[in-house]
Write an enzyme that holds these catalytic residues in place. Structure first.
Site, PDB file in Angstrom:
ATOM      1  CE  LYS A   1       0.380   5.770   6.171  1.00  0.00           C
ATOM      2  NZ  LYS A   1       0.443   6.749   5.070  1.00  0.00           N
TER       3      LYS A   1
ATOM      4  CG  HIS B   1       4.382   7.248   8.493  1.00  0.00           C
ATOM      5  ND1 HIS B   1       5.022   7.761   7.383  1.00  0.00           N
ATOM      6  CD2 HIS B   1       5.060   7.729   9.566  1.00  0.00           C
ATOM      7  CE1 HIS B   1       6.030   8.517   7.778  1.00  0.00           C
ATOM      8  NE2 HIS B   1       6.065   8.516   9.099  1.00  0.00           N
TER       9      HIS B   1
ATOM     10  CG  HIS C   1       7.837   5.190   4.969  1.00  0.00           C
ATOM     11  ND1 HIS C   1       7.729   5.475   3.618  1.00  0.00           N
ATOM     12  CD2 HIS C   1       6.795   5.817   5.570  1.00  0.00           C
ATOM     13  CE1 HIS C   1       6.677   6.246   3.422  1.00  0.00           C
ATOM     14  NE2 HIS C   1       6.086   6.462   4.590  1.00  0.00           N
TER      15      HIS C   1
ATOM     16  CG  ASP D   1       5.353   8.609   0.560  1.00  0.00           C
ATOM     17  OD1 ASP D   1       4.125   8.702   0.683  1.00  0.00           O
ATOM     18  OD2 ASP D   1       6.150   9.088   1.380  1.00  0.00           O
TER      19      ASP D   1
END
Length: 423
Positions: free
Chosen positions: A202, A243, A263, A331
């Protein structure tokens, strides 16, 4: 290796209906033969003599659902203090995850990606430890695909000292804990996560709504750093999730070869088309635009949310129309653990069919984590099975009312009965 289990007899699992995810049809009745941790036959003509039958009555069988963005180490029980992320020590945080994992599993989510620690742990990968405990059968929880520590620049969106606006030198963090600047450090950070068990990486590619350090979506890592992160992960056979909210940052992530955008709130039409062209996944986390509680956030962050969240709703509508590969992700704990099905309802509200939303949490999610052993109710696949009332193809809301949960042939939740109560 998982601890040896006492051999269990085969199980015949029956219900009024089951969903064929690929055909998009309900099949009546739902009838599965399960041996060990796998489905061995659908609608068996005969079963072994020692088979145990579980008849769920007027329910619908679905594959176990999957949430592609959670953080089980945050939120959950007794998280009233806004300083909880920097008050829990690693032991307390891991115990918190045990409660969150059980709640998530009982909600019908049998696989999750734990997408990036951003806490001080002394370099321990707590989500990898959680995955091992679940796999060994020590605790009840979903299958965990751990990312280890999120890779983020100093002051980046997933730098935990940024969220609390700490003064300099309060709670120093290391490269091993994901705070990495420059190509050499980001490569080292990625290598460390992979060495200690991360199954994906991530990265924080842009600012977020709750960032104190700039507008939502501002690119944080340079193009060169993003390319280095993707290169390091891909050479080790790991995918990368970013992200990422702003359009320019998403373009930079795509150009770096990043596999999944988390997102994507401010993506342009052209960028969405590029995602379709390249087959990039989107985990839209769209329910947080409806359900995230920002009432205790700083006024400037509340204002940012009021501006960004309506745009985020419009963006996922466009992504669905264009055919972006959308996988379900909440999330959590941005929404509470155990309410993961809220994301499916939100996806339908944004324009998905109920079937497409279920696929986002089954077959598409399985593709994202490169798992060909789950996501459908078929012979040879893992016996990850849930049951809900009614028809999820006409009312996606029934996914909030999970009555039965099986993972790997083991039952973790069953409907209450006068004799046994609920499990």
């Amino acid at each position: 290796m998982p601890r040896p289990r006492t051999p269990q007899p085969p199980v015949r699992l029956r219900a009024a209906r089951m969903l064929d995810v690929d055909k998009g049809e309900l099949v009546a009745p739902g009838d599965l033969l399960i041996e060990g941790e796998r489905i061995v036959e659908v609608a068996p003509a005969a079963v072994p003599p020692d088979t145990v039958e579980i008849d769920l009555g007027d329910l619908t069988l679905l594959p176990g659902l999957m949430d592609m963005e959670v953080n089980l180490l945050l939120g959950g029980p007794d998280h009233r203090s806004p300083l909880n992320p920097v008050q829990d020590d690693p032991a307390v945080r891991t115990l918190r995850a045990v409660a969150n994992a059980r709640r998530t599993l009982r909600a019908g989510f049998t696989t999750v990606r734990n997408l990036g620690l951003f806490v001080q742990t002394g370099g321990l990968l707590l989500d990898v430890a959680l995955q091992k405990a679940v796999d060994l059968g020590w605790i009840d929880g979903p299958r965990v695909v751990p990312a280890g520590h999120a890779i983020t620049p100093t002051g980046g969106h997933l730098d935990p000292t940024m969220f609390q606006a700490f003064a300099p030198h309060i709670m120093p963090l290391t490269v091993e804990e994901g705070i990495a600047n420059g190509v050499d450090e980001v490569r080292k950070a990625v290598r460390y996560q992979i060495k200690h068990g991360a199954r994906l990486i991530k990265v924080c590619a842009s600012n977020g709504v709750m960032s104190h350090t700039g507008p939502a979506g501002a690119q944080q890592y340079s193009d060169e750093e993003l390319r280095a992160i993707a290169d390091e992960a891909h050479r080790a056979g790991r995918r990368v999730a970013a992200h990422c909210m702003g359009d320019r940052a998403i373009r930079a992530a795509l150009d770096a070869g990043i596999d999944c955008i988390e997102h994507g709130f401010l993506a342009s039409d052209e960028t969405l088309d590029l995602m379709v062209e390249r087959g990039t996944f989107l985990v839209a986390t769209t329910y947080i635009a409806d359900g995230m509680d920002v009432s205790k956030a700083a006024p400037e962050l509340q204002a940012k949310a009021a501006e960004v969240f309506p745009l985020a709703k419009a963006t996922i509508r466009l992504a669905i129309e264009r055919g972006v590969r959308v996988a379900c992700g909440t999330d959590a704990p941005a929404i509470p653990h155990g309410r993961n099905a809220k994301e499916l309802i939100a996806l339908v509200d944004r324009g998905m069919t109920p079937l497409a939303a279920i696929r986002a949490a089954t077959t598409v999610a399985a593709e994202l984590i490169e798992a060909d052993d789950r996501g459908r109710l078929e012979p040879g696949l893992l016996a990850d099975v849930i049951a809900v009332p009614g028809d999820p193809l006409t009312d996606i809301g029934v996914t909030e009312d999970v009555r039965f949960v099986m993972k790997g042939g083991q039952v973790y939740r069953r409907p209450p009965s006068p004799e046994t109560g609920s499990l």
